[in-house]
Structure formats: C-alpha cells, structure tokens
Enzyme design. Sequence first.
Site, PDB file in Angstrom:
ATOM      1  CE1 TYR A 142      -3.366   2.892   0.578  1.00 16.39           C
ATOM      2  CE2 TYR A 142      -1.936   3.527   2.400  1.00 16.39           C
ATOM      3  CZ  TYR A 142      -2.979   3.807   1.531  1.00 16.39           C
ATOM      4  OH  TYR A 142      -3.622   5.018   1.603  1.00 16.39           O
TER       5      TYR A 142
ATOM      6  CE1 TYR B  96     -17.440  29.759  47.174  1.00 13.76           C
ATOM      7  CE2 TYR B  96     -18.275  28.636  45.225  1.00 13.76           C
ATOM      8  CZ  TYR B  96     -18.286  28.825  46.597  1.00 13.76           C
ATOM      9  OH  TYR B  96     -19.134  28.089  47.374  1.00 13.76           O
TER      10      TYR B  96
ATOM     11  CD  GLU C 257      -9.081   7.917   4.494  1.00  8.50           C
ATOM     12  OE1 GLU C 257      -9.397   9.126   4.552  1.00  8.50           O
ATOM     13  OE2 GLU C 257      -8.187   7.485   3.743  1.00  8.50           O
TER      14      GLU C 257
ATOM     15  CG  HIS D 184      -4.166  14.217  -1.003  1.00  6.21           C
ATOM     16  ND1 HIS D 184      -4.390  13.549  -2.177  1.00  6.21           N
ATOM     17  CD2 HIS D 184      -4.489  13.337  -0.013  1.00  6.21           C
ATOM     18  CE1 HIS D 184      -4.825  12.323  -1.918  1.00  6.21           C
ATOM     19  NE2 HIS D 184      -4.905  12.175  -0.616  1.00  6.21           N
TER      20      HIS D 184
ATOM     21  CG  PHE E 166      -2.942   7.763   9.516  1.00  7.91           C
ATOM     22  CD1 PHE E 166      -4.288   7.726   9.828  1.00  7.91           C
ATOM     23  CD2 PHE E 166      -2.424   6.729   8.746  1.00  7.91           C
ATOM     24  CE1 PHE E 166      -5.115   6.708   9.387  1.00  7.91           C
ATOM     25  CE2 PHE E 166      -3.246   5.695   8.290  1.00  7.91           C
ATOM     26  CZ  PHE E 166      -4.592   5.687   8.605  1.00  7.91           C
TER      27      PHE E 166
ATOM     28  CG  ASN F 208      -0.381   8.550   5.697  1.00  7.01           C
ATOM     29  OD1 ASN F 208      -0.270   7.393   5.364  1.00  7.01           O
ATOM     30  ND2 ASN F 208      -1.545   9.155   5.698  1.00  7.01           N
TER      31      ASN F 208
ATOM     32  NE  ARG G 242     -14.009  31.435  49.988  1.00  6.19           N
ATOM     33  CZ  ARG G 242     -15.202  30.904  50.237  1.00  6.19           C
ATOM     34  NH1 ARG G 242     -15.285  29.660  50.715  1.00  6.19           N
ATOM     35  NH2 ARG G 242     -16.300  31.573  50.010  1.00  6.19           N
TER      36      ARG G 242
END
Length: 498
Positions: free
Chosen positions: A52, A277, A411, A82, A326, A194, A280
């Site tokens: 792959y 608060y 995915e 991409h 990844f 990746n 404190r």
Amino acid sequence: MIILTGDTLTLNDLKQVVRDREEVAPGSEAIKRVEETREAVEAIVSNGKIIYGINTGFGKLSDVKIASEDVEILQKNLILSHACGVGDPFSEEVSRAMLLLRANALLKGYSGVRKELVDKLIEFINKGIHPVIPSQGSLGASGDLAPLAHLALALMGEGEVFYSGRREPAGKVLTATNTDPVILKAKEGLALINGTQAMAAAGALAYLDAEEAAEQADYISAMTMEGLQGIIDAFDEDIHLARGHEEQIEVARRMRNYLHGSKLVTRQGDLRVQDAYSLRCIPQVHGASRQTLAYVKKVLETEMNAATDNPLIFEKGGKILSGGNFHGQPVALAMDYLGIAVAEIGNISERRIERLVNPQLNDLPPFLSPQPGLESGAMIMQYVAASLVSENKTLAHPASVDSIPSSGNQEDHVSMGTIAARHGAQIVKNTRRVLAIEMICAMQAAEIRGKVKMGGTTRMLWEEGRKIVPSITKDRVFSEDIERLTIWLEKEQWKMKE
C-alpha cells in the site's frame, strides 16, 4: 544547533527552533535508519511486490495496482490532488514547526524515504523558507492530509512560501536561495502527508502560550488580591496539602510568595470572613488548569517523536505493516482539554475583573473611574472580557466528539484534531487579552489603595506594567492599552522574580 534523532525532541527544543530560529541537523544514527529502510522500499519497487502506498492507489483506491514506471507520477499526483486546503494560512511559526516535526518523524526510520528528502526539510528550516499552508481542510485522521500536502508542494517548488517577511511563489524563492526542488520518489509523497504534524505543530505552540498564560494568571491575580484587599488565609499551605493536588499546592505557594510583605491583603475576619470564589479558589482553579496542561505536554512530546506514517517499515524491510498511527485522536482530545483548561483561566479572570469594577462588589470608585458618571473608566473593558470568555465557551466545545466519514467510507472515523488545535490556540489568544484587562484594572485598584503598600513582587509587576499602560486619569481609547499590554505579555519581559 538542535540535533534531530526522531526520539528526543522536546517542546523546549521546538521553541528554540521555531521562535529563536535555532538551526537543526540530523543525527547520524537516525540517518543510518533512514537509509536502511529506503533500501527496502527500492527493493519492493524493483521486484513488484504489492505494498500500500508504494505501488497502489490511496484510500478507497488502495486496491488499484500502479505500474513501476508510474510510481513517481503517483506520488506527485498525490500531492497535487491533496493540496486543497482553504482559509487563512497558518502562521509562519506553525509552518516552521510542521517542517521540524515532519523531519523528526521521518528520521525515526520507519517511513522509507530517502535521506535527500529529510535534508530538504532541514534545508527549508535553516534557510527560513516556510510553506504557505491553509489552516482549514484537515479531518485529522488520515494524517493532516491537506495541510501537509501544501508543505510538500513547496518542497517541490510549487505553491507559495513565506520568506524574509514576504509571501511569494515557492519556485521564485527556491531559485533566489539556490535551493533545488525535490522530485518525489516511491512512497515519499505519502510519507510527507501521512502524519499529525499540523495539529501537533499548532498544538505545541498553543501549549507554550498556554503555559505562559497560566503563569501570568497567578501573577496578575495576586495584584487583584491587593486591589480587593483579599484574604490571604485562603492560600495557607495546610488547606492545599489537605486536598493533595500538586499543582494546586504550587499555585497557593506562588500566591503566598507574590503577596509576601503586602499590606493590602487582609486576614479572615479583618474586613470579612471569606472572599468570593474568584479570589478564594484561585489555587483550585488555576491548579486544575495547570494539571491539565501537564497532561497535554506529555501527549504532545510523545506525538512529536512518533511514527505517524502508513505503512511503516520494520526489520529493514522484513516486516511492512499498514496501521492507523496517523489518526489524531490523542492530540485531538489533548487539544480539546487544553482549550477547556485555558478557557477556565479566562472565565475566573473575568469574574475578578467584575469584582474590580463593580461598585456593588467593592469600595473602590465605580468602574475605577476618576470621575464616575462624567467618565466611564473601565466599564467597557469588562464588557470586552465578557465577550472574549463567551467566545471561548463556544470554541471550547470539543472538536473530537465529531466525526464525518470520508474516502468512500473507508476512513469512517476521524479525529478533527487540527480543528481542536486551532480552537485551542484562539482560546489562548482570547484569554491573554482577558488577563491584560485584569492587569489594567488590578494596577489601577492597587494604585488607589496605595502602591507603597504592595508586596515586593506585585509592586515590581505594577512598575513594569505602568511602563506599558499609564494610570487611568481620564477616559481614553482603552483598546490601545489592551493591545499593548497583550503584546507585552506575549514577550518574556513580563517575567518577574518571586
């Protein structure tokens, strides 16, 4: 010079490289690992074994076999297709950090890239050539695919870069700096994209800023204690030892040190028995945020030295495994947690601002104004702080609880870690402005009470702050004061000795 080994990079190292412009170099053992795994990739290409990302398509197209003569075209096409990030670019600091983290990850020796590719990343760092990387478009699961593709584009001499304060075409800058573009070989495009380096880079820088903001919150709140004549007994060590959280104990210790010698703080029963608060519980709230930041630091430093490629090459090519390193889930959760922790620092700071300016909650002049009514003083500064903390509450909604399937449902669960990192960074920026507003109000209140009565450390902080923001003697454009003090807080000059 920072030596990259793939295993030893720290947040302090990252700060030196990114913010102090320290140069980097690869470690010799790391280079040896890179060269060994590269030999394995070249053997796969030559013998035609199907692996792959080396000689297959990607994602849902992983079943498509690629001919050996097309493996280089495959890698180039991967980057081009991409590189579709959108929105404003990440800062140059984030871009530089991404180059650093990607080089360090490849030097672990599991990715199968050539030494020349690592050298190119390091050359960009040392020459100050920073890819222009759009900040939106990553799902944070198959790695930060779109952002890292834009990084890879610049290495190839395409896209844009920041250089010497200008944004220019990458090819032009590479020519001007005698930098050869890289030609991606088998697996190298995939090895570049990746990974979790966009979310880790943005997250690391957000963490460094958050760590400083947490320190500043302690200093500034100590001065607020003086402005409101707060009860120092709430910081007694016995109270905090009784609970046992280390960070809470440390914040209480710091508050005692900062307020040492102050004649403006009170003891329980002097003026009142207990404070609200927001005064404190400073150690409990600030301490819990510091506890969170300690967890975030651990996650980030682990991720900065992680192999997040796919597939990974082990045993000099004897074992090649596809997995999911990844996936950005560890960073996504940490960044969501960072955002929540820093938002809380802002939340409690805004409540202290309200106590400083609201005449129903103190005996100071209304809104710290020299002429209440004719002049509004700090009234609208509190509005701004309220707006910022409200925005933080929206940004602090966890990004990591969302997921949208992609790549034909291959995915089918993603982290949204880069969104979490971006939101975390914005929360830190907003909170820093809230702290600046608190400091302006605290300085004014302490001055009204009598600056000669302040503790040594808080007096020093007051004196330094007054060099940036003068006393409020009449209404003026306070936006300028807030921005100047915020910039000062972003530098290291604000640090005081305890």
